[in-house]
Design an enzyme around this catalytic site. Structure first.
Site, short mmCIF file in Angstrom:
data_model
loop_
_atom_site.label_atom_id
_atom_site.label_comp_id
_atom_site.label_asym_id
_atom_site.label_seq_id
_atom_site.Cartn_x
_atom_site.Cartn_y
_atom_site.Cartn_z
N ARG A 162 0.80 -0.89 0.27
CA ARG A 162 0.05 -0.09 0.16
C ARG A 162 0.53 1.12 0.08
O ARG A 162 0.30 2.30 0.58
CB ARG A 162 -0.83 -0.01 1.31
CG ARG A 162 -2.11 -0.96 1.03
CD ARG A 162 -3.05 -1.26 0.45
NE ARG A 162 -4.44 -1.74 0.49
CZ ARG A 162 -4.15 -3.04 -0.02
NH1 ARG A 162 -3.29 -3.85 -0.24
NH2 ARG A 162 -4.85 -3.63 0.24
N SER A 236 -11.00 -1.01 3.39
CA SER A 236 -9.53 -1.33 4.37
C SER A 236 -9.78 0.19 5.75
O SER A 236 -8.93 0.60 4.39
CB SER A 236 -8.90 -1.75 4.46
OG SER A 236 -8.83 -3.27 3.77
N GLU A 332 -5.11 3.56 6.65
CA GLU A 332 -5.43 3.74 5.30
C GLU A 332 -5.15 4.34 4.23
O GLU A 332 -5.17 4.66 3.50
CB GLU A 332 -5.27 2.20 4.43
CG GLU A 332 -5.20 1.81 2.97
CD GLU A 332 -6.04 0.77 2.76
OE1 GLU A 332 -5.31 -0.36 3.28
OE2 GLU A 332 -6.56 0.39 1.65
N1 EPU Z 1 -10.06 -10.78 10.26
C1 EPU Z 1 -11.65 -11.11 11.54
N2 EPU Z 1 -12.74 -10.61 11.83
C2 EPU Z 1 -12.46 -9.09 11.22
C3 EPU Z 1 -11.99 -9.19 9.76
C4 EPU Z 1 -10.95 -10.37 8.99
O1 EPU Z 1 -11.14 -11.95 12.80
O2 EPU Z 1 -14.10 -8.59 11.20
C5 EPU Z 1 -9.49 -12.04 10.18
C6 EPU Z 1 -10.06 -12.97 8.87
O3 EPU Z 1 -10.82 -14.05 9.78
C7 EPU Z 1 -8.87 -13.11 8.03
C8 EPU Z 1 -7.64 -12.06 8.42
O4 EPU Z 1 -8.72 -11.48 9.37
O5 EPU Z 1 -8.34 -14.25 8.57
C9 EPU Z 1 -7.49 -11.83 7.49
O6 EPU Z 1 -8.68 -10.58 6.86
P1 EPU Z 1 -9.60 -10.49 5.02
O7 EPU Z 1 -8.58 -11.68 3.98
O8 EPU Z 1 -10.73 -10.25 5.08
O9 EPU Z 1 -8.89 -8.99 4.99
P2 EPU Z 1 -7.50 -8.42 5.14
O10 EPU Z 1 -6.11 -9.65 4.79
O11 EPU Z 1 -7.76 -7.90 6.37
C10 EPU Z 1 -6.91 -7.10 3.04
C11 EPU Z 1 -7.23 -5.69 2.17
C12 EPU Z 1 -7.90 -6.15 1.51
C13 EPU Z 1 -7.86 -6.87 0.67
C14 EPU Z 1 -8.05 -8.43 1.36
C15 EPU Z 1 -8.08 -9.26 0.32
C16 EPU Z 1 -5.47 -4.27 3.97
C17 EPU Z 1 -5.65 -3.23 4.77
N3 EPU Z 1 -6.51 -5.10 3.13
O12 EPU Z 1 -7.87 -7.40 3.71
O13 EPU Z 1 -7.85 -4.42 0.34
O14 EPU Z 1 -9.85 -6.82 0.13
O15 EPU Z 1 -7.24 -8.17 1.94
O16 EPU Z 1 -7.04 -9.19 0.02
O17 EPU Z 1 -4.32 -4.92 3.15
C18 EPU Z 1 -8.61 -2.26 0.83
O18 EPU Z 1 -7.35 -2.40 1.26
O19 EPU Z 1 -9.74 -0.95 0.59
C19 EPU Z 1 -8.92 -3.34 1.24
C20 EPU Z 1 -10.38 -3.62 1.71
#
Ligand code: EPU
Length: 338
Positions: A162, A236, A332
Site C-alpha cells: 500500500r 479497509s 490506509e
Molecule cells: N478477520 C477477522 N475479523 C474481521 C476481519 C478479518 O477475524 O472482522 C480475520 C480474517 O478471518 C482473516 C484475516 O483477519 O483471517 C484477514 O482478513 P481478510 O482476508 O478478510 O482481509 P485483510 O487481509 O485484512 C486485505 C486488504 C483488503 C483486501 C483483502 C483481500 C488490507 C488493509 N486490506 O484485507 O483490501 O480486499 O486483503 O485480499 O491490506 C482495501 O484495501 O480497501 C481492501 C478491502
C-alpha cells in the site's frame, strides 16, 4: 475543463461526507493540467479520483482537481503480452472488466476494488494475493514543479505494501494522469489466497479462466464488503500492521490464535481486521458511524456522520488495539482537514 465554486463533495467521496470545496476543476484530459494557472499550486490543492480512500474532516478551502480523464488503448503487443495505457479517471473495476473481455490476464484478482485507475499505483492496490505492481509497466504524471508530463518506470515508483514514492518522497509533487499495465495473453492465475479456490469449487469450476477468478473475487467481496453506493465506506480503513519477529513473539505467546503472515523479509504481517474484531469492535455503532458487521477493518457511515466522528472512532479503535495487543494501527485512508 469544467469548473465549480463552493461545491458539495458528498458525491465525490465514497464515505459520503457532505463538505464543501471552494473550487473544483474537472480534469477531462491530460492537456487540461497543462492549461491550469500554476498559482493554484501555491495555495491549498488536492487531487481527487474516485474518492474511495479519503475522509474529509471539514470544508476544503482550496482547489480540488477531480481526475475524470477517460480512455484506454493497447499501445504495444507482442506474442505473449500487451501493454495497455489507461487514463487516471477511468473507474478501476470497469477497466478490469475491459481487460477480461479482451482476454488480457493479470488484474482479475483485483476486481471490484473501488476507486479510479489513477489511485492504483499511488498506493499499489492489492487483493487476494496480487498487487498492481505485479502488472505495472509505467505511468505518466504531471509535475507540479516543471508543469510537464513525466514518465515513471517500475523502479521509479518504489512500490511497497500500500505504498509508492507518490505517498512518500514525491507526495504532492506529481499528478498521475495515465497508467500503463503489462498484461498476459496466457493466464497465470493466482488462486492460493483466501477463499478463491473454495468459491470456485462451489461454482462448479474445475478449470478456471480469468473471468471465473474475477467472478469468484466479486462474490467474496460482495459477501464481506459493504457497497459504498449503499453504505458509505472507504474499504479497509487501516493497513495490516507489519512488525518485527522480536515484537511478535511475546504477542503470539499471549494470543496463540493471532492471525499472521510470515513475510519474506522476516517481518510479520498481522491482520488488522482480526485485532479489531478480537478487541470487540466488530458491528459496533457509535453515533452515525460504526464498524462493519462482516469486516472489522471497514468503518462505515450510516448516513449523517461527519469526517471527524469517523476519525474519532478510528482513534478509539487504535488506542484500544494498542492497549490490548501493543500493536499500532496505521490508517490506509487519507484524512483531509483544513
Ligand atoms: N478477520 C477477522 N475479523 C474481521 C476481519 C478479518 O477475524 O472482522 C480475520 C480474517 O478471518 C482473516 C484475516 O483477519 O483471517 C484477514 O482478513 P481478510 O482476508 O478478510 O482481509 P485483510 O487481509 O485484512 C486485505 C486488504 C483488503 C483486501 C483483502 C483481500 C488490507 C488493509 N486490506 O484485507 O483490501 O480486499 O486483503 O485480499 O491490506 C482495501 O484495501 O480497501 C481492501 C478491502
Amino acid at each position: 475543463m469544467r469548473q465549480s465554486e463552493n461545491i458539495s463533495l458528498k458525491n465525490y467521496n465514497t464515505f459520503g461526507i457532505d463538505i464543501r470545496a471552494d473550487h473544483l476543476f474537472e480534469i477531462e484530459k491530460e492537456e487540461d493540467l497543462l492549461m491550469l494557472d500554476p498559482t493554484i499550486f501555491i495555495n491549498k490543492w488536492m487531487v481527487l479520483g474516485g474518492g474511495s480512500n479519503v475522509l474529509f474532516g471539514s470544508d476544503y478551502h482550496g482547489t480540488v482537481l477531480w481526475m475524470n480523464n477517460k480512455g484506454k488503448q493497447v499501445v504495444k503487443e507482442t506474442i505473449t503480452d500487451v501493454i495497455v495505457e489507461v487514463a487516471a479517471g477511468e473507474v478501476w473495476h470497469d477497466f478490469v472488466m475491459w481487460t477480461i473481455d479482451k482476454g488480457y490476464n493479470g488484474l482479475e484478482n483485483l476486481s471490484l476494488i473501488p476507486g479510479n485507475v489513477g489511485a492504483s499505483p499511488m498506493q499499489n492496490i492489492g487483493a487476494y494475493g496480487v498487487e498492481i505492481k505485479d502488472c505495472f509497466a509505467y505511468l505518466h504524471a504531471y509535475s507540479i514543479e516543471t508543469g510537464k508530463i513525466e514518465t515513471f518506470n517500475f523502479e521509479d515508483c518504489a512500490f511497497g505494501y500500500r505504498e509508492s514514492v507518490f505517498k512518500n518522497k514525491l507526495k504532492d509533487k506529481y499528478i498521475i494522469t495515465t497508467v500503463a499495465y503489462r498484461l498476459k495473453k496466457e493466464a497465470n492465475l493466482q488462486l492460493s489466497y483466501g477463499a478463491i479456490q473454495s468459491v470456485l469449487s462451489d461454482m462448479g469450476i474445475v478449470h478456471p479462466k480469468a473471468r471465473d477468478v474475477s467472478n469468484a473475487v466479486i462474490r467474496i467481496r460482495q459477501s464481506k464488503l459493504p457497497d459504498p453506493a449503499k453504505l458509505g465506506n472507504a474499504g479497509s480503513f487501516f493497513k495490516n500492521p507489519i512488525i518485527s519477529q522480536q515484537t511478535f513473539l511475546p504477542i503470539k505467546e499471549k494470543f496463540p490464535n493471532i492471525v499472521h503472515y510470515q513475510l519474506e523479509n522476516g517481518h510479520i504481517k498481522l491482520a488488522a481486521g482480526w485485532l479489531i474484531d478480537q478487541a470487540g469492535w466488530k458491528g459496533k455503532k457509535v453515533g452515525a458511524c460504526g464498524i462493519h458487521v462482516n469486516q472489522a477493518l471497514i468503518l462505515v457511515n450510516y448516513g449523517a456522520a461527519k469526517g471527524e466522528d469517523i476519525m474519532n472512532l478510528s482513534k478509539l479503535i487504535r488506542e484500544d488495539v494498542f492497549n490490548k495487543f501493543g500493536v499500532e494501527l496505521h490508517c490506509e485512508v487519507n484524512f483531509v482537514m483544513d
